[in-house]
Design a protein around this motif. Structure first.
Motif, mmCIF file in Angstrom:
data_model
loop_
_atom_site.group_PDB
_atom_site.id
_atom_site.type_symbol
_atom_site.label_atom_id
_atom_site.label_comp_id
_atom_site.label_asym_id
_atom_site.label_seq_id
_atom_site.Cartn_x
_atom_site.Cartn_y
_atom_site.Cartn_z
ATOM 1 N N VAL A 182 70.000 50.120 40.049
ATOM 2 C CA VAL A 182 70.024 50.744 41.371
ATOM 3 C C VAL A 182 71.450 51.129 41.743
ATOM 4 O O VAL A 182 71.712 52.240 42.206
ATOM 5 C CB VAL A 182 69.417 49.801 42.445
ATOM 6 C CG1 VAL A 182 69.666 50.334 43.841
ATOM 7 C CG2 VAL A 182 67.930 49.610 42.194
ATOM 8 N N ARG A 183 72.376 50.219 41.544
ATOM 9 C CA ARG A 183 73.783 50.450 41.919
ATOM 10 C C ARG A 183 74.381 51.607 41.124
ATOM 11 O O ARG A 183 75.133 52.413 41.661
ATOM 12 C CB ARG A 183 74.586 49.168 41.697
ATOM 13 C CG ARG A 183 76.011 49.261 42.116
ATOM 14 C CD ARG A 183 76.132 49.265 43.609
ATOM 15 N NE ARG A 183 77.561 49.285 43.922
ATOM 16 C CZ ARG A 183 78.069 49.891 44.939
ATOM 17 N NH1 ARG A 183 77.294 50.492 45.804
ATOM 18 N NH2 ARG A 183 79.359 49.882 45.154
ATOM 19 N N GLN A 184 74.060 51.713 39.837
ATOM 20 C CA GLN A 184 74.589 52.806 39.021
ATOM 21 C C GLN A 184 73.977 54.140 39.424
ATOM 22 O O GLN A 184 74.651 55.166 39.391
ATOM 23 C CB GLN A 184 74.321 52.543 37.545
ATOM 24 C CG GLN A 184 75.191 51.462 36.972
ATOM 25 C CD GLN A 184 74.816 51.111 35.539
ATOM 26 O OE1 GLN A 184 73.843 51.612 34.998
ATOM 27 N NE2 GLN A 184 75.598 50.228 34.935
ATOM 28 N N ALA A 185 72.717 54.132 39.803
ATOM 29 C CA ALA A 185 72.025 55.379 40.130
ATOM 30 C C ALA A 185 72.381 55.912 41.509
ATOM 31 O O ALA A 185 72.346 57.122 41.739
ATOM 32 C CB ALA A 185 70.512 55.185 40.026
ATOM 33 N N ASN A 186 72.720 55.000 42.447
ATOM 34 C CA ASN A 186 72.986 55.450 43.816
ATOM 35 C C ASN A 186 73.870 54.421 44.518
ATOM 36 O O ASN A 186 73.412 53.357 44.903
ATOM 37 C CB ASN A 186 71.657 55.627 44.558
ATOM 38 C CG ASN A 186 71.820 56.329 45.880
ATOM 39 O OD1 ASN A 186 72.866 56.275 46.500
ATOM 40 N ND2 ASN A 186 70.758 56.985 46.308
ATOM 41 N N ARG A 187 75.123 54.755 44.710
ATOM 42 C CA ARG A 187 76.080 53.824 45.311
ATOM 43 C C ARG A 187 76.121 53.892 46.838
ATOM 44 O O ARG A 187 76.875 53.158 47.462
ATOM 45 C CB ARG A 187 77.475 54.063 44.758
ATOM 46 C CG ARG A 187 77.570 53.737 43.295
ATOM 47 C CD ARG A 187 78.979 53.934 42.788
ATOM 48 N NE ARG A 187 79.024 53.762 41.354
ATOM 49 C CZ ARG A 187 79.295 52.610 40.760
ATOM 50 N NH1 ARG A 187 79.546 51.547 41.468
ATOM 51 N NH2 ARG A 187 79.322 52.534 39.446
ATOM 52 N N SER A 188 75.336 54.746 47.445
ATOM 53 C CA SER A 188 75.420 54.917 48.897
ATOM 54 C C SER A 188 74.302 54.226 49.677
ATOM 55 O O SER A 188 74.329 54.248 50.899
ATOM 56 C CB SER A 188 75.430 56.411 49.241
ATOM 57 O OG SER A 188 74.188 56.995 48.881
ATOM 58 N N ILE A 189 73.329 53.635 49.008
ATOM 59 C CA ILE A 189 72.210 53.030 49.717
ATOM 60 C C ILE A 189 72.403 51.523 49.885
ATOM 61 O O ILE A 189 73.050 50.882 49.064
ATOM 62 C CB ILE A 189 70.877 53.301 48.980
ATOM 63 C CG1 ILE A 189 70.965 52.850 47.524
ATOM 64 C CG2 ILE A 189 70.486 54.748 49.080
ATOM 65 C CD1 ILE A 189 69.673 52.970 46.774
#
Length: 157
Positions: A87-94
């Motif tokens: 999750v963190r690698q795919a989207n750092r803004s959520i």
């Protein structure tokens, strides 16, 4: 109830406290995504626990890895360190609630993204468990502590 189920239930309740406190009161039908660990049995069990405990205006929806980059301003609950990393690698803004992770694993991420990452730890220190139990139920006379046999020398009188 086995220790594992009890540990997960307690972790789920703490996770919900973090989730609700981080996002406050929102509009009805709030959506929260769930990134699974890869273990179907564990993922279904955690999803069931969360669904039973969430308010009726919160919808918990499983999400696949390829859908994560498209998410905007919607929290994701990740189960285990591998799901958190994906999750963190795919989207750092959520905002992410990382469930069943070690404190040492999540601390660095939380320090770099304050307010975006919360965790339900797998390795909660025994003293913190006891103090949390007393804070939740101040009138209680006894507080149960989750421990492994490796810590038996610490818990024996």
């Amino acid at each position: 109830m086995t220790r594992s189920i009890y540990r997960r239930a307690v972790g789920t309740l703490f996770g919900l406290v973090f989730l609700v406190s981080a996002h406050g009161q929102e509009t009805p039908n709030r959506l929260v995504y769930l990134a699974g660990s890869g273990s179907t049995a564990l993922d279904q069990h955690i999803q069931s626990l969360l669904t039973d405990q969430l308010r009726s205006d919160i919808t918990l929806t499983p999400i696949s890895h390829d859908q994560i980059p498209m998410i905007k301003n919607t929290p994701i609950i990740s189960i285990g360190p591998a799901a958190f990393s994906r999750v963190r690698q795919a989207n750092r803004s959520i905002p992410i609630l990382a469930m069943l992770v070690n404190k040492s694993f999540i601390d660095g991420f939380a320090a770099r993204s304050p307010g975006q990452i919360s965790g339900v730890l797998y390795d909660v220190p025994l003293l913190r468990q006891a103090l949390t139990g007393k804070a939740i139920l101040p009138q209680s006379n006894t507080v149960a502590i989750l421990a492994t046999t490796a810590l038996s020398n610490f818990t024996n009188p």
